[in-house]
Motif scaffolding. Structure first.
Motif, PDB file in Angstrom:
ATOM      1  N   SER A 114      32.442  32.266  50.491  1.00  0.00           N
ATOM      2  CA  SER A 114      32.668  30.901  49.993  1.00  0.00           C
ATOM      3  C   SER A 114      31.427  30.024  50.000  1.00  0.00           C
ATOM      4  N   GLY A 115      30.373  30.489  50.632  1.00  0.00           N
ATOM      5  CA  GLY A 115      29.182  29.661  50.714  1.00  0.00           C
ATOM      6  C   GLY A 115      29.205  28.699  51.868  1.00  0.00           C
ATOM      7  N   ALA A 116      30.339  28.613  52.577  1.00  0.00           N
ATOM      8  CA  ALA A 116      30.423  27.721  53.726  1.00  0.00           C
ATOM      9  C   ALA A 116      29.708  28.344  54.910  1.00  0.00           C
ATOM     10  N   LEU A 117      29.082  27.499  55.701  1.00  0.00           N
ATOM     11  CA  LEU A 117      28.337  27.959  56.871  1.00  0.00           C
ATOM     12  C   LEU A 117      28.936  27.335  58.111  1.00  0.00           C
ATOM     13  N   PHE A 118      29.099  28.153  59.138  1.00  0.00           N
ATOM     14  CA  PHE A 118      29.437  27.563  60.436  1.00  0.00           C
ATOM     15  C   PHE A 118      28.849  28.465  61.512  1.00  0.00           C
ATOM     16  N   ARG A 119      28.550  27.849  62.625  1.00  0.00           N
ATOM     17  CA  ARG A 119      27.964  28.610  63.716  1.00  0.00           C
ATOM     18  C   ARG A 119      28.220  27.911  65.037  1.00  0.00           C
ATOM     19  N   LEU A 120      28.120  28.711  66.096  1.00  0.00           N
ATOM     20  CA  LEU A 120      28.278  28.206  67.444  1.00  0.00           C
ATOM     21  C   LEU A 120      26.913  27.746  67.951  1.00  0.00           C
ATOM     22  N   THR A 121      26.881  26.568  68.541  1.00  0.00           N
ATOM     23  CA  THR A 121      25.612  26.060  69.057  1.00  0.00           C
ATOM     24  C   THR A 121      25.864  25.311  70.355  1.00  0.00           C
ATOM     25  N   SER A 122      24.799  25.245  71.182  1.00  0.00           N
ATOM     26  CA  SER A 122      24.934  24.598  72.489  1.00  0.00           C
ATOM     27  C   SER A 122      23.563  24.104  72.938  1.00  0.00           C
ATOM     28  N   LEU A 123      23.619  23.078  73.794  1.00  0.00           N
ATOM     29  CA  LEU A 123      22.364  22.604  74.384  1.00  0.00           C
ATOM     30  C   LEU A 123      21.825  23.603  75.414  1.00  0.00           C
ATOM     31  N   ARG A 124      22.704  24.490  75.932  1.00  0.00           N
ATOM     32  CA  ARG A 124      22.282  25.538  76.870  1.00  0.00           C
ATOM     33  C   ARG A 124      22.800  26.883  76.356  1.00  0.00           C
ATOM     34  N   PRO A 125      22.212  27.383  75.261  1.00  0.00           N
ATOM     35  CA  PRO A 125      22.741  28.601  74.658  1.00  0.00           C
ATOM     36  C   PRO A 125      22.323  29.845  75.449  1.00  0.00           C
ATOM     37  N   ILE A 126      23.217  30.828  75.440  1.00  0.00           N
ATOM     38  CA  ILE A 126      22.871  32.144  76.000  1.00  0.00           C
ATOM     39  C   ILE A 126      22.012  32.887  74.998  1.00  0.00           C
ATOM     40  N   ARG A 127      22.349  32.764  73.735  1.00  0.00           N
ATOM     41  CA  ARG A 127      21.598  33.410  72.653  1.00  0.00           C
ATOM     42  C   ARG A 127      20.697  32.355  72.035  1.00  0.00           C
ATOM     43  N   SER A 128      19.401  32.620  71.959  1.00  0.00           N
ATOM     44  CA  SER A 128      18.434  31.619  71.488  1.00  0.00           C
ATOM     45  C   SER A 128      18.698  31.201  70.048  1.00  0.00           C
ATOM     46  N   ALA A 129      19.295  32.124  69.262  1.00  0.00           N
ATOM     47  CA  ALA A 129      19.589  31.779  67.866  1.00  0.00           C
ATOM     48  C   ALA A 129      20.665  30.696  67.755  1.00  0.00           C
ATOM     49  N   ASN A 130      21.376  30.478  68.852  1.00  0.00           N
ATOM     50  CA  ASN A 130      22.420  29.438  68.855  1.00  0.00           C
ATOM     51  C   ASN A 130      21.874  28.063  69.250  1.00  0.00           C
ATOM     52  N   SER A 131      20.561  27.950  69.356  1.00  0.00           N
ATOM     53  CA  SER A 131      19.975  26.638  69.682  1.00  0.00           C
ATOM     54  C   SER A 131      20.233  25.661  68.542  1.00  0.00           C
ATOM     55  N   PRO A 132      20.495  24.403  68.853  1.00  0.00           N
ATOM     56  CA  PRO A 132      20.845  23.429  67.811  1.00  0.00           C
ATOM     57  C   PRO A 132      19.620  22.955  67.021  1.00  0.00           C
ATOM     58  N   ASP A 133      19.871  22.562  65.784  1.00  0.00           N
ATOM     59  CA  ASP A 133      18.821  21.866  65.049  1.00  0.00           C
ATOM     60  C   ASP A 133      18.869  20.389  65.435  1.00  0.00           C
ATOM     61  N   GLU A 134      18.071  19.578  64.744  1.00  0.00           N
ATOM     62  CA  GLU A 134      17.946  18.158  65.142  1.00  0.00           C
ATOM     63  C   GLU A 134      19.279  17.418  65.025  1.00  0.00           C
ATOM     64  N   TRP A 135      19.982  17.639  63.883  1.00  0.00           N
ATOM     65  CA  TRP A 135      21.264  16.926  63.684  1.00  0.00           C
ATOM     66  C   TRP A 135      22.300  17.409  64.684  1.00  0.00           C
ATOM     67  N   GLU A 136      22.360  18.743  64.919  1.00  0.00           N
ATOM     68  CA  GLU A 136      23.324  19.299  65.861  1.00  0.00           C
ATOM     69  C   GLU A 136      23.043  18.814  67.284  1.00  0.00           C
ATOM     70  N   GLU A 137      21.779  18.665  67.611  1.00  0.00           N
ATOM     71  CA  GLU A 137      21.445  18.178  68.946  1.00  0.00           C
ATOM     72  C   GLU A 137      21.961  16.756  69.160  1.00  0.00           C
ATOM     73  N   ARG A 138      21.787  15.917  68.143  1.00  0.00           N
ATOM     74  CA  ARG A 138      22.317  14.538  68.254  1.00  0.00           C
ATOM     75  C   ARG A 138      23.831  14.556  68.415  1.00  0.00           C
ATOM     76  N   ALA A 139      24.486  15.476  67.676  1.00  0.00           N
ATOM     77  CA  ALA A 139      25.940  15.558  67.769  1.00  0.00           C
ATOM     78  C   ALA A 139      26.373  16.012  69.160  1.00  0.00           C
ATOM     79  N   ILE A 194      29.728  23.132  61.174  1.00  0.00           N
ATOM     80  CA  ILE A 194      30.208  23.624  59.881  1.00  0.00           C
ATOM     81  C   ILE A 194      29.447  22.903  58.782  1.00  0.00           C
ATOM     82  N   SER A 195      28.927  23.664  57.821  1.00  0.00           N
ATOM     83  CA  SER A 195      28.272  23.087  56.637  1.00  0.00           C
ATOM     84  C   SER A 195      28.934  23.691  55.408  1.00  0.00           C
ATOM     85  N   GLN A 196      29.517  22.818  54.566  1.00  0.00           N
ATOM     86  CA  GLN A 196      30.155  23.334  53.365  1.00  0.00           C
ATOM     87  C   GLN A 196      29.608  22.587  52.147  1.00  0.00           C
TER      88      GLN A 196
END
Length: 522
Positions: free
Chosen positions: A126-151, A207-209
């Motif tokens: 569908s082109g929709a994107l979603f992912r798990l993210t955290s300020l203390r991620p176990i997996r480094s790829a789950n680190s937040p971007d700037e907008w996600e960090e503010r959220a 989630i990004s759609q």
């Protein structure tokens, strides 16, 4: 004939109706209303579109959370190891990998791993994107971007969700949505070592759609709505302009007809006044003719007396006068009668002078404006003017009160008195009584004229002030006298009331305010 822009008829129409320039104010107001509605409509459509897209993101978040909870509630699930699904290196579990009896390798998929796998599938479908993210991620790829960090920081401060519409460099727009993930008891085996407790926010699902397709539909709907608003604006504006033009034409036509009626009424009232003047002229002429007649006769006799007296004086001057000449001239009678003739002539001329003065007081030709007037004086002058109409039909009884001045146009009130007196005389068939009373209270002055005539029925009383209504024989009245009197009293802010009993007579009472604003009376 249509009224021109500067005609008196045109000026009687309200300026807002006759001058089309004022209609532009309405048009501007209508434009402001429609423009405000259009702006609000655009805002509502944009808001509604965002809400629809946001609700889709929320539904996706709920489905992801639901699948994670199902996975977590079962302690993870096992799936065959494939090229796309490899053992999760971030999952520290003694039974992460197992092998079936037939030799199939299985690996445990925990909630986080399953979220990543579903996200990859959703992106490809569908082109929709979603992912798990955290300020203390176990997996480094789950680190937040700037907008996600503010959220995520906002979630730590108690907020429940975040969303924003962003635009890429390629012109595509996206709806970004993120909600928090709270620690559940089933999460502790993997995350207790990070220091989390049940109820803590340990991250969120971002989630990004795509928003561009939704925005395209929104813009299409917005364009159609604005076109509909514009059509309604021009339709109602055109209809309103046409109706105002129609109203303007009708109003001008009505004003023209009202002017014609007013002119006709003025002519009829003038005719009634002229008829009254004609009726008065005969009576006044008779009243003046009597004293003028005997004054003329007395002047003839005085001329004879003067000739006789001159002859006696000439004889006396010449010394030829004898006693016989005085006897022959009847000097003793001549001397006495001469004084009587002069006295009678002076009385007759005084009578003529008083009638002329009463006519002037009645008409008040030098007092055409509102001024303080004593009604008793006006009634007296009117009585003298109309006396010839009354003296053969009625005995006049006067019951005057001590009146204060009243603000009025005296000539017009005299006209009312004249009409009421003449009507009272005409109501008396042979011989009767007309009683004139006056009085006042704190705010009003009144006078009434009562006759002992034939009276009126209730049906007649309801119509006596109608123009052209009369109970007199044809040729005896125009039916405008009482209508004129009623109109004059109304213009003076007063009232005229009538009581009547058939066979016993009628009483008309005119009440006028003692003080009123000066105004024009035609």
């Amino acid at each position: 004939m249509r009224a021109t822009e500067d005609s008196p008829v045109h000026r009687t129409v309200p300026r807002f109706i006759r001058d089309r320039r004022w209609w532009l104010v309405l048009l501007a107001g209508w434009l402001a209303i429609v423009s405000g509605y259009a702006v609000q409509l655009v805002d509502d459509i944009e808001d509604q579109t965002t809400r629809i897209a946001l609700e889709g993101a929320r539904n996706m978040f709920r489905m992801v959370v639901l699948t994670r909870n199902w996975n977590s509630s079962h302690g993870g699930i096992y799936v065959p190891v494939t090229g796309a699904i490899q053992p999760n290196p971030y999952l520290d579990h003694p039974l992460r990998d197992i092998e079936t009896r037939d030799g199939m390798r299985l690996t445990m998929v925990n909630p986080a791993y399953m979220t990543r796998l579903i996200a990859e599938m959703a992106e490809s479908d569908s082109g929709a994107l979603f992912r798990l993210t955290s300020l203390r991620p176990i997996r480094s790829a789950n680190s937040p971007d700037e907008w996600e960090e503010r959220a995520l920081i906002a979630f730590d401060n108690g907020q429940r969700e975040q969303h924003e519409i962003t635009h890429n460099d390629d012109g595509r727009s996206w709806l970004r949505y993120m909600a928090p993930l709270e620690v559940r008891p089933s999460c502790l085996p993997c995350h207790e070592q990070q220091g989390y407790q049940v109820g803590d926010v340990r991250g969120g699902i971002s989630i990004s759609q795509p928003y561009s397709p939704i925005a395209a539909v929104m813009h299409s709907h917005m364009r159609d709505s604005l076109i509909a608003v514009a059509v309604v604006f021009f339709l109602i504006a055109g209809l309103g302009w046409w109706m105002l033009n129609l109203l303007r034409d009708r109003w001008l036509e009505l004003a023209r007809r009202v002017k014609e009626l007013q002119d006709t009424q003025s002519q009829l009232i003038q005719s009634e006044k002229l008829a009254s003047i004609g009726q008065l002229a005969a009576g006044v002429a008779h009243e003046i003719n009597n004293p003028v007649g005997f004054v003329s006769s007395n002047l003839g006799r005085l001329n004879e007396y003067s000739q006789t007296m001159i002859a006696l004086l000439d004889n006396c001057r010449a010394g030829r006068a004898t006693e016989q000449d005085f006897v022959k001239a009847d000097y003793a009678y001549l001397k006495d009668d001469l004084g009587d003739l002069i006295s009678e002539s002076a009385g007759g001329l005084e009578r003529v002078k008083r009638i002329v003065a009463d006519l002037k007081d009645f008409s008040r030709i030098d007092q055409a404006a509102m001024q303080d007037t004593i009604l008793n004086e006006g009634i007296e002058s009117t009585l003298n003017v109309v006396w010839n109409e009354l003296k053969y039909k009625a005995t006049i009884v006067k019951e005057y009160g001590n009146l204060p001045p009243v603000r009025c146009i005296a000539a017009q009130i005299n006209q009312v008195t004249l009409n009421l007196l003449i009507n009272a005389a005409h109501a008396i068939e042979e011989q009767g009584t007309i009683t004139i009373r006056t009085g006042h209270d704190a705010t009003h002055v009144w006078f009434e004229i009562e006759d002992t005539g034939r009276g009126m029925s209730p049906d007649t009383m309801q119509r006596i002030f109608e123009p052209f209504f009369t109970t007199k024989p044809v040729g005896k009245g125009t039916g405008l006298g009482l209508s004129l009197a009623y109109d004059i009293v109304q213009k003076h802010q007063g009232s005229i009331d009538v009581t009547s009993t058939p066979g016993k007579g009628s009483t008309f009472r005119v009440t006028l305010p003692r003080k009123q604003a000066d105004q024009s009376h035609d």
